[in-house]
Motif scaffolding. Structure first.
Motif, PDB file in Angstrom:
ATOM      1  N   PHE A 106      86.048  14.445-100.360  1.00 26.54           N
ATOM      2  CA  PHE A 106      86.303  15.388-100.910  1.00 26.54           C
ATOM      3  C   PHE A 106      85.365  16.269 -99.956  1.00 26.54           C
ATOM      4  CE2 PHE A 106      88.581  12.891-104.051  1.00 26.54           C
ATOM      5  CZ  PHE A 106      90.027  13.305-103.743  1.00 26.54           C
ATOM      6  N   THR A 107      85.239  17.687-100.146  1.00 30.62           N
ATOM      7  CA  THR A 107      84.500  18.332 -99.597  1.00 30.62           C
ATOM      8  C   THR A 107      83.080  18.500-100.622  1.00 30.62           C
ATOM      9  OG1 THR A 107      85.978  20.468-100.763  1.00 30.62           O
ATOM     10  CG2 THR A 107      86.354  20.047 -98.319  1.00 30.62           C
ATOM     11  N   ASP A 108      83.520  18.460-102.156  1.00 23.59           N
ATOM     12  CA  ASP A 108      82.327  18.548-102.711  1.00 23.59           C
ATOM     13  C   ASP A 108      81.250  16.971-102.834  1.00 23.59           C
ATOM     14  OD1 ASP A 108      84.053  16.604-103.601  1.00 23.59           O
ATOM     15  OD2 ASP A 108      83.832  16.905-105.626  1.00 23.59           O
ATOM     16  N   GLY A 109      81.883  16.315-101.331  1.00 20.12           N
ATOM     17  CA  GLY A 109      80.798  15.420-101.121  1.00 20.12           C
ATOM     18  C   GLY A 109      81.115  13.781-102.208  1.00 20.12           C
TER      19      GLY A 109
ATOM     20  N   ILE B 293      93.873  17.258 -96.796  1.00 23.29           N
ATOM     21  CA  ILE B 293      94.717  17.932 -97.798  1.00 23.29           C
ATOM     22  C   ILE B 293      94.049  19.130 -98.497  1.00 23.29           C
ATOM     23  CG2 ILE B 293      95.549  15.886 -97.960  1.00 23.29           C
ATOM     24  CD1 ILE B 293      92.824  16.287-100.196  1.00 23.29           C
ATOM     25  N   HIS B 294      94.286  19.864 -99.452  1.00 20.73           N
ATOM     26  CA  HIS B 294      94.300  20.051-100.064  1.00 20.73           C
ATOM     27  C   HIS B 294      95.165  19.996-101.557  1.00 20.73           C
ATOM     28  CE1 HIS B 294      94.233  25.136-101.562  1.00 20.73           C
ATOM     29  NE2 HIS B 294      93.936  24.027-101.952  1.00 20.73           N
ATOM     30  N   TYR B 295      94.967  19.573-102.181  1.00 21.71           N
ATOM     31  CA  TYR B 295      95.910  19.582-103.873  1.00 21.71           C
ATOM     32  C   TYR B 295      95.274  20.586-103.615  1.00 21.71           C
ATOM     33  CZ  TYR B 295      95.783  14.341-102.435  1.00 21.71           C
ATOM     34  OH  TYR B 295      96.105  13.779-101.974  1.00 21.71           O
ATOM     35  N   ASP B 296      97.185  21.763-104.452  1.00 17.63           N
ATOM     36  CA  ASP B 296      96.735  23.048-105.149  1.00 17.63           C
ATOM     37  C   ASP B 296      97.405  22.845-105.847  1.00 17.63           C
ATOM     38  OD1 ASP B 296      99.969  22.341-104.160  1.00 17.63           O
ATOM     39  OD2 ASP B 296      99.855  24.398-103.260  1.00 17.63           O
TER      40      ASP B 296
ATOM     41  N   ASP C 134      93.800  22.120-106.859  1.00 15.86           N
ATOM     42  CA  ASP C 134      92.219  23.111-106.075  1.00 15.86           C
ATOM     43  C   ASP C 134      91.152  22.357-105.734  1.00 15.86           C
ATOM     44  OD1 ASP C 134      91.721  25.507-104.720  1.00 15.86           O
ATOM     45  OD2 ASP C 134      90.632  26.514-105.930  1.00 15.86           O
ATOM     46  N   ILE C 135      91.251  20.828-105.239  1.00 15.96           N
ATOM     47  CA  ILE C 135      90.162  20.190-104.299  1.00 15.96           C
ATOM     48  C   ILE C 135      91.215  19.719-102.899  1.00 15.96           C
ATOM     49  CG2 ILE C 135      91.039  18.067-105.653  1.00 15.96           C
ATOM     50  CD1 ILE C 135      88.245  17.393-105.007  1.00 15.96           C
ATOM     51  N   LYS C 136      89.963  20.430-101.380  1.00 12.85           N
ATOM     52  CA  LYS C 136      90.395  19.900-100.980  1.00 12.85           C
ATOM     53  C   LYS C 136      89.457  18.394-100.208  1.00 12.85           C
ATOM     54  CE  LYS C 136      90.815  24.423 -99.201  1.00 12.85           C
ATOM     55  NZ  LYS C 136      90.389  25.693 -99.000  1.00 12.85           N
TER      56      LYS C 136
END
Length: 108
Positions: free
Chosen positions: A62-65, A43-46, A81-83
């Motif tokens: 999430f990609t930030d861990g 997912i990518h929350y834009d 803007d988080i994936k």
């Protein structure tokens, strides 16, 4: 990182609280998303989104861990803007709404 046992979770980009009855009433008119057991998906929350979990369990990595487990009666707000990767653990029903500007404030 282990699953959170306390249902309250907050970072600068993600919040999860227990959904109150008022929150559930507000979310009742939102868009419904239902999913059975499926392969994990990216997912990518834009834009900001809030959702209320009506049934089921899942996890978002999430990609930030950050790893967020979600279950029935969770109210989640995700800033833009988080994936990440969604995994549905038990068939889910969520009610969700995208926010055009700022996410709904989370009561603490």
């Amino acid at each position: 990182m282990s699953m959170q046992s306390d249902r309250t979770f907050s970072t600068d980009r993600i919040q999860r609280v227990h959904a109150t009855e008022d929150t559930k009433k507000l979310a009742a008119s939102w868009t419904k998303w239902e999913s059975g057991l499926i392969e994990p998906f990216e997912i990518h929350y834009d834009r900001a989104v809030s959702f209320c979990v009506m049934q089921g369990r899942g996890e978002i990595r999430f990609t930030d861990g950050t790893r967020l487990d979600i279950e029935r009666d969770d109210f989640v707000t995700i800033h833009p803007d988080i994936k990440g990767v969604w995994t549905v653990i038990e068939p889910m029903t969520n009610l969700y709404m995208y926010h055009d500007t700022n996410p709904m404030p989370v009561k603490r």
